[in-house]
Design a protein around this motif. Structure first.
Motif, mmCIF file in Angstrom:
data_model
loop_
_atom_site.group_PDB
_atom_site.id
_atom_site.type_symbol
_atom_site.label_atom_id
_atom_site.label_comp_id
_atom_site.label_asym_id
_atom_site.label_seq_id
_atom_site.Cartn_x
_atom_site.Cartn_y
_atom_site.Cartn_z
ATOM 1 N N GLU A 72 0.810 -1.215 0.000
ATOM 2 C CA GLU A 72 0.000 0.000 0.000
ATOM 3 C C GLU A 72 0.845 1.267 0.000
ATOM 4 O OE1 GLU A 72 -2.763 -0.320 3.237
ATOM 5 O OE2 GLU A 72 -4.404 -0.893 1.901
ATOM 6 N N LYS A 73 2.075 1.155 0.462
ATOM 7 C CA LYS A 73 2.968 2.314 0.439
ATOM 8 C C LYS A 73 3.241 2.755 -0.993
ATOM 9 C CE LYS A 73 5.305 1.042 4.758
ATOM 10 N NZ LYS A 73 6.617 0.697 5.390
ATOM 11 N N PHE A 74 3.082 1.818 -1.937
ATOM 12 C CA PHE A 74 3.333 2.120 -3.340
ATOM 13 C C PHE A 74 2.035 2.236 -4.144
ATOM 14 C CE2 PHE A 74 6.956 -0.218 -1.691
ATOM 15 C CZ PHE A 74 8.033 0.536 -2.125
ATOM 16 N N GLY A 75 0.977 1.560 -3.671
ATOM 17 C CA GLY A 75 -0.261 1.552 -4.436
ATOM 18 C C GLY A 75 -1.397 2.353 -3.845
ATOM 19 N N GLY A 76 -1.194 2.895 -2.656
ATOM 20 C CA GLY A 76 -2.249 3.670 -2.022
ATOM 21 C C GLY A 76 -3.357 2.783 -1.484
ATOM 22 N N ARG A 77 -4.398 3.428 -0.968
ATOM 23 C CA ARG A 77 -5.501 2.706 -0.335
ATOM 24 C C ARG A 77 -6.713 2.567 -1.234
ATOM 25 N NH1 ARG A 77 -6.970 5.894 4.630
ATOM 26 N NH2 ARG A 77 -8.896 4.685 4.317
ATOM 27 N N GLY A 78 -6.625 3.030 -2.475
ATOM 28 C CA GLY A 78 -7.776 2.915 -3.362
ATOM 29 C C GLY A 78 -8.761 4.042 -3.098
ATOM 30 N N ASP A 79 -10.004 3.725 -2.798
ATOM 31 C CA ASP A 79 -11.040 4.709 -2.536
ATOM 32 C C ASP A 79 -10.704 5.492 -1.266
ATOM 33 O OD1 ASP A 79 -13.302 6.210 -2.135
ATOM 34 O OD2 ASP A 79 -14.705 4.566 -2.561
ATOM 35 N N ALA A 80 -10.496 6.788 -1.434
ATOM 36 C CA ALA A 80 -10.107 7.630 -0.303
ATOM 37 C C ALA A 80 -11.193 7.681 0.766
ATOM 38 C CB ALA A 80 -9.788 9.044 -0.790
ATOM 39 N N ARG A 81 -12.440 7.398 0.362
ATOM 40 C CA ARG A 81 -13.550 7.434 1.313
ATOM 41 C C ARG A 81 -13.620 6.160 2.150
ATOM 42 N NH1 ARG A 81 -18.004 8.410 -3.164
ATOM 43 N NH2 ARG A 81 -16.668 6.765 -4.041
ATOM 44 N N GLU A 82 -12.898 5.157 1.727
ATOM 45 C CA GLU A 82 -12.933 3.874 2.420
ATOM 46 C C GLU A 82 -12.183 3.969 3.745
ATOM 47 O OE1 GLU A 82 -10.970 -0.491 1.707
ATOM 48 O OE2 GLU A 82 -11.947 0.472 -0.008
ATOM 49 N N LYS A 83 -12.771 3.424 4.774
ATOM 50 C CA LYS A 83 -12.155 3.437 6.090
ATOM 51 C C LYS A 83 -10.889 2.585 6.074
ATOM 52 C CE LYS A 83 -13.128 2.327 10.937
ATOM 53 N NZ LYS A 83 -14.122 1.755 11.877
ATOM 54 N N GLU A 84 -9.843 3.079 6.748
ATOM 55 C CA GLU A 84 -8.590 2.330 6.778
ATOM 56 C C GLU A 84 -8.802 0.970 7.440
ATOM 57 O OE1 GLU A 84 -3.934 2.824 8.237
ATOM 58 O OE2 GLU A 84 -5.399 4.431 8.573
ATOM 59 N N LYS A 85 -8.262 -0.063 6.786
ATOM 60 C CA LYS A 85 -8.445 -1.428 7.277
ATOM 61 C C LYS A 85 -7.620 -1.680 8.534
ATOM 62 C CE LYS A 85 -9.612 -3.963 3.038
ATOM 63 N NZ LYS A 85 -9.877 -2.822 2.153
ATOM 64 N N GLY A 86 -8.206 -2.456 9.431
ATOM 65 C CA GLY A 86 -7.469 -2.907 10.593
ATOM 66 C C GLY A 86 -6.612 -4.102 10.213
ATOM 67 N N TRP A 87 -5.816 -4.564 11.181
ATOM 68 C CA TRP A 87 -4.871 -5.641 10.894
ATOM 69 C C TRP A 87 -5.552 -6.900 10.381
ATOM 70 C CZ3 TRP A 87 0.168 -6.015 10.227
ATOM 71 C CH2 TRP A 87 0.754 -7.284 10.222
ATOM 72 N N TRP A 88 -6.714 -7.243 10.912
ATOM 73 C CA TRP A 88 -7.384 -8.479 10.520
ATOM 74 C C TRP A 88 -8.490 -8.266 9.505
ATOM 75 C CZ3 TRP A 88 -4.413 -12.263 11.508
ATOM 76 C CH2 TRP A 88 -3.627 -12.276 12.670
ATOM 77 N N ASP A 89 -8.555 -7.060 8.924
ATOM 78 C CA ASP A 89 -9.589 -6.779 7.927
ATOM 79 C C ASP A 89 -9.170 -7.179 6.516
ATOM 80 O OD1 ASP A 89 -11.266 -5.748 9.848
ATOM 81 O OD2 ASP A 89 -10.533 -3.698 9.615
ATOM 82 N N TYR A 90 -7.902 -7.500 6.330
ATOM 83 C CA TYR A 90 -7.417 -7.877 5.001
ATOM 84 C C TYR A 90 -7.704 -9.349 4.726
ATOM 85 C CZ TYR A 90 -4.778 -3.504 4.721
ATOM 86 O OH TYR A 90 -4.426 -2.179 4.686
ATOM 87 N N ASP A 91 -7.989 -9.651 3.470
ATOM 88 C CA ASP A 91 -8.100 -11.035 3.026
ATOM 89 C C ASP A 91 -7.348 -11.156 1.702
ATOM 90 O OD1 ASP A 91 -9.733 -9.763 1.166
ATOM 91 O OD2 ASP A 91 -11.600 -10.611 1.967
#
Length: 265
Positions: A72-91
């Motif tokens: 994400e440091k290189f690709g960003g978070r995508g939709d700026a309106r999207e809430k930042e994911k927590g550690w276990w929110d990624y799949d």
């Protein structure tokens, strides 16, 4: 995308948990759902054209999150309106989505460099040099790395097995056959397979670790053969350089192009 698989002392890996329970042996799942694998009733990857279902455990999700956050440091978070994911929110889908954002707007060389920087950032100082000392390019080193690739790459590419290959006229068990690559299956993108997995992996092992590696993806069935000890050909001489898009499943495909556009820049 690629995860460094060996040696285990260079980068923390999900431990291989042994069990005499038959469910573990057939499904790849441990008691307590610590590590899990394919969730298909057949316990094998779904046929071409269908997406394999996986049941990921805590260790798999930890690695998905770790790599996604690094990317994400290189690709960003995508939709700026999207809430930042927590550690276990990624799949796994989140991980692939970040990889896709890294790919967009970057040349083939730039994509590969991002993967290289991510991998290096995860290794302790001096790890490549230590790897070279522990694993000089010998038959034993190639076979050992093939052996550890099967359990340690499972979260990234799905089930695989060690196979016999011929390297420089010598038969050895330094090949790994990925039955149906999870990364290619979920991304559906030839460019991501080639630019963010195949070539960065080959380059990292060959040039950073000093152990040659060639990867041969099969775009007909999404399998892939990894051959440790075999020097990879340059891009222009590799058959993948002429591969067209998966027009029906790739989100960024150009169906009219004879070669995947991401392989031409």
């Amino acid at each position: 995308m690629v995860v460094v698989s060996s040696p285990s002392m260079l980068i923390p890996q999900p431990p291989v948990i042994s069990s005499h329970n038959s469910t573990w042996r057939h499904s790849g799942c441990s008691r307590g759902n610590i590590r899990c694998g394919i969730a298909e009733p057949t316990r094998v990857p779904a046929p071409m054209g269908q997406k394999t279902k996986y049941k990921d455990g805590l260790f798999e999700k930890a690695f998905m999150t770790l790599f996604a956050k690094k990317m994400e440091k290189f690709g960003g978070r995508g939709d700026a309106r999207e809430k930042e994911k927590g550690w276990w929110d990624y799949d796994y889908d989140s991980f692939v989505d970040v990889s896709r954002r890294v790919m967009q707007g970057r040349s083939r060389a730039q994509q590969q460099e991002v993967v290289r920087e991510v991998l290096l950032s995860m290794l302790p100082p001096g790890a490549p040099a230590q790897f070279r000392k522990l694993f000089p390019p010998t038959k034993w080193a190639a076979e050992f790395n093939a052996f550890v690739t099967v359990p340690f790459f499972h979260w990234l590419v799905g089930p695989s097995e060690v196979i016999e290959v011929e390297v420089n006229g010598v038969k050895q068990r330094s090949g790994v056959r990925i039955k149906k690559c999870r990364y290619l299956e979920n991304s559906g993108c030839v460019g991501m397979c080639v630019n963010m997995c195949k070539f960065p992996t080959q380059d990292f092992f060959t040039n950073e670790f000093g152990l040659p590696l060639t990867m041969n993806p099969n775009f007909e069935d999404m399998s892939c053969d990894m051959v440790y000890g075999q020097v990879p050909p340059p891009f222009e001489e590799d058959p993948v350089s002429k591969q067209p898009c998966f027009a029906d499943i790739c989100l960024v495909a150009n169906p009219s192009a004879k070669v995947c556009p991401k392989l031409q820049v």
